[in-house]
Enzyme design. Sequence first.
Site, short mmCIF file in Angstrom:
data_model
loop_
_atom_site.label_atom_id
_atom_site.label_comp_id
_atom_site.label_asym_id
_atom_site.label_seq_id
_atom_site.Cartn_x
_atom_site.Cartn_y
_atom_site.Cartn_z
N TYR A 52 4.77 4.65 11.25
CA TYR A 52 5.00 3.22 11.46
C TYR A 52 5.77 2.54 10.33
O TYR A 52 5.91 1.32 10.32
CB TYR A 52 3.69 2.48 11.73
CG TYR A 52 2.60 2.71 10.68
CD1 TYR A 52 2.58 1.97 9.50
CD2 TYR A 52 1.62 3.68 10.87
CE1 TYR A 52 1.61 2.19 8.54
CE2 TYR A 52 0.64 3.90 9.91
CZ TYR A 52 0.63 3.16 8.75
OH TYR A 52 -0.33 3.37 7.80
N HIS B 186 -3.08 4.37 5.14
CA HIS B 186 -4.29 3.53 5.19
C HIS B 186 -5.48 4.25 4.54
O HIS B 186 -6.19 3.70 3.71
CB HIS B 186 -4.60 3.18 6.65
CG HIS B 186 -5.89 2.46 6.84
ND1 HIS B 186 -6.09 1.17 6.41
CD2 HIS B 186 -7.06 2.85 7.40
CE1 HIS B 186 -7.34 0.79 6.70
NE2 HIS B 186 -7.93 1.79 7.30
N ARG C 56 0.87 -1.18 0.00
CA ARG C 56 0.00 0.00 0.00
C ARG C 56 0.90 1.22 0.00
O ARG C 56 1.48 1.57 1.02
CB ARG C 56 -0.85 -0.07 1.27
CG ARG C 56 -2.04 0.85 1.32
CD ARG C 56 -2.56 0.93 2.75
NE ARG C 56 -1.61 1.66 3.58
CZ ARG C 56 -1.45 1.48 4.89
NH1 ARG C 56 -2.16 0.60 5.53
NH2 ARG C 56 -0.56 2.19 5.57
C1 TPP Z 1 -14.68 -6.23 12.07
C2 TPP Z 1 -13.84 -5.00 12.00
N1 TPP Z 1 -12.89 -4.79 12.93
C3 TPP Z 1 -12.12 -3.67 12.88
C4 TPP Z 1 -12.31 -2.75 11.89
C5 TPP Z 1 -11.45 -1.49 11.87
N2 TPP Z 1 -10.52 -1.54 10.73
C6 TPP Z 1 -10.80 -0.86 9.61
S1 TPP Z 1 -9.64 -1.09 8.44
C7 TPP Z 1 -8.73 -2.08 9.45
C8 TPP Z 1 -7.45 -2.70 8.95
C9 TPP Z 1 -7.69 -3.70 7.87
O1 TPP Z 1 -6.50 -4.10 7.29
P1 TPP Z 1 -6.45 -5.14 6.10
O2 TPP Z 1 -7.46 -6.21 6.30
O3 TPP Z 1 -5.04 -5.56 5.94
O4 TPP Z 1 -6.95 -4.34 4.84
P2 TPP Z 1 -6.37 -3.02 4.14
O5 TPP Z 1 -7.04 -1.84 4.83
O6 TPP Z 1 -4.90 -3.01 4.31
O7 TPP Z 1 -6.81 -3.14 2.74
C10 TPP Z 1 -9.33 -2.22 10.69
C11 TPP Z 1 -8.79 -3.01 11.81
C12 TPP Z 1 -13.31 -3.01 10.94
N3 TPP Z 1 -13.54 -2.18 9.92
N4 TPP Z 1 -14.04 -4.13 11.00
#
Ligand code: TPP
Length: 379
Positions: free
Chosen positions: A285, A276, A272
Site C-alpha cells: 500500500y 504496521h 512509520r
Molecule cells: C477499537 C479498535 N478498532 C480497531 C482496531 C484494529 N486496529 C489495530 S491497529 C489499527 C490501526 C491504528 O492506526 P493508528 O491509530 O494510526 O495508529 P498506528 O498503529 O499507526 O500507531 C486498527 C484499526 C483496534 N485495535 N481497536
Amino acid sequence: MTVMEQRDSRTTPVPPPAWQPRTDPAPLLPDAEPYRVLGTDAAAQADPALLRRLYAEVVHGRRYNAQATALTRQGRLAVYPSTTGQEAAEVAAALVLQERDWLFPSYRDTLAAVARGLDPVQALTLLRGDWHTGYDPREHRIAPLSTPLATQLPHAVGLAHAARLKGDDVVALAMVGDGGTSEGDFHEALNFAAVWQAPVVFLVQNNGFAISVPLAKQTAAPTLAHKAVGYGMPGRLVDGNDAVAMHEVLSEAVARAREGHGPTLVEAVTYRMDAHTNADDATRYRTDAEVETWRAHDPILLLERELTERGLIDDAGIQAVRDDAETMAAGLRERMNQDPALDPMDLFGDVYAERTPQLREQADQLRAELDAEAEGDQA
Ligand SMILES: Cc1ncc(C[n+]2csc(CCOP(=O)(O)OP(=O)(O)O)c2C)c(N)n1
C-alpha cells in the site's frame, strides 16, 4: 407576544439576541507549517545537554526497535509494532514528564514507556503474550499499553481530572495514532478534557497510516491539530521527527496543563518507516519512493547534523552512543531468550478487585486441570 406584536416584528427588523463566540478561535489554531527547530536558525539556541540527551535516547530507541523486530523473527515476541522513524516523538513524550505525572501509551508506544524508565522486558511482556500488562502501572505511572484504539484517552482525562479535584499536581500525557483520532473515544476524551480544563496533553502521532489506510481516506480535517479548535483547546502542529521541536512543544503543553490552563492537542507529523507490525506487508500500500523521502528526514540524522555542526559530538562520541545502545540490545536479547516462569493462574490476577462468579468458576476449573496434569506427570 401578542398577535399584533408578532405581526409588527415581521415587518420591523428586530436585532437578533446578542451573540459572540465562547472563545476566540484564532489563538487555538495550529501553525500553517509543522513547527521545526533543527535545521533552522532557532537550533543555535538549543541547549547542548538536551541535544546530547535526545540524541542518545533516540539512538537507543532505534536500536530497541531493531532488536524487538528481530525478536519477532526469532519467535521470542509474538508481535511488534515498531516506532522506527518515530523515535523523536516517543522519547520526547517520556522526557517532558515529571515522575509524579502519568503516561497513557498505545500498543505502539513501548519505546516511550522504556524511555520513561520501564524495564524493556516488562514493556514487551504483553506483546510476547505472557501476561496482561507485564508491569505494575503504578510503579512508573505508566497506564497499560492500550490495544483498543483511543480507549486510553478518556482514562487519561479521568485520571487527570480526578487528580486536579484532589489538589494533586499531576499531568497526564496520552498518546494515540492518526487512525485513533477517528474513534468516538477520541471525541469524548477531548470534549470532556476541554470542558473540565483537565491537565492533559494529547499527543497524536500522525505516522501516515492506520495499518494500510492512509490519512486522506479517514479524515477530511485540514490537519489533525485543527481538530483541537472544535473542542476549545489549542492545536499544535509539529515536525515529529525533530526531537528538539517535539521536546519544546510538549514541554509547553505540559506546563500549560500544570498551571491550570487546560489541555492541548499536539499533532506530530512523522512516518512509520516499518510495516504496521511484523505481520503486515507495507509494500502492498505504499511506494519505496515515499519511504525514501522520509529516510532523508530521519530523526537521528537531524540531531547528528546539528550536534556535528556545532562541534558538540565527534566520531568517537557517536560511536560511544552506538556502543551503549548495542550493550542495551545485547542485554535485551539475552533476557528475552530466557523462558519466563509463568503460572497460568496469574491470568485471573489483577483483572477485577473482586472476582466475578464466572471468573471464579473458570479459575477453579483451570486449577483442577493443572492439578490433574501435575498428578499425571508424577505418575
Ligand atoms: C477499537 C479498535 N478498532 C480497531 C482496531 C484494529 N486496529 C489495530 S491497529 C489499527 C490501526 C491504528 O492506526 P493508528 O491509530 O494510526 O495508529 P498506528 O498503529 O499507526 O500507531 C486498527 C484499526 C483496534 N485495535 N481497536
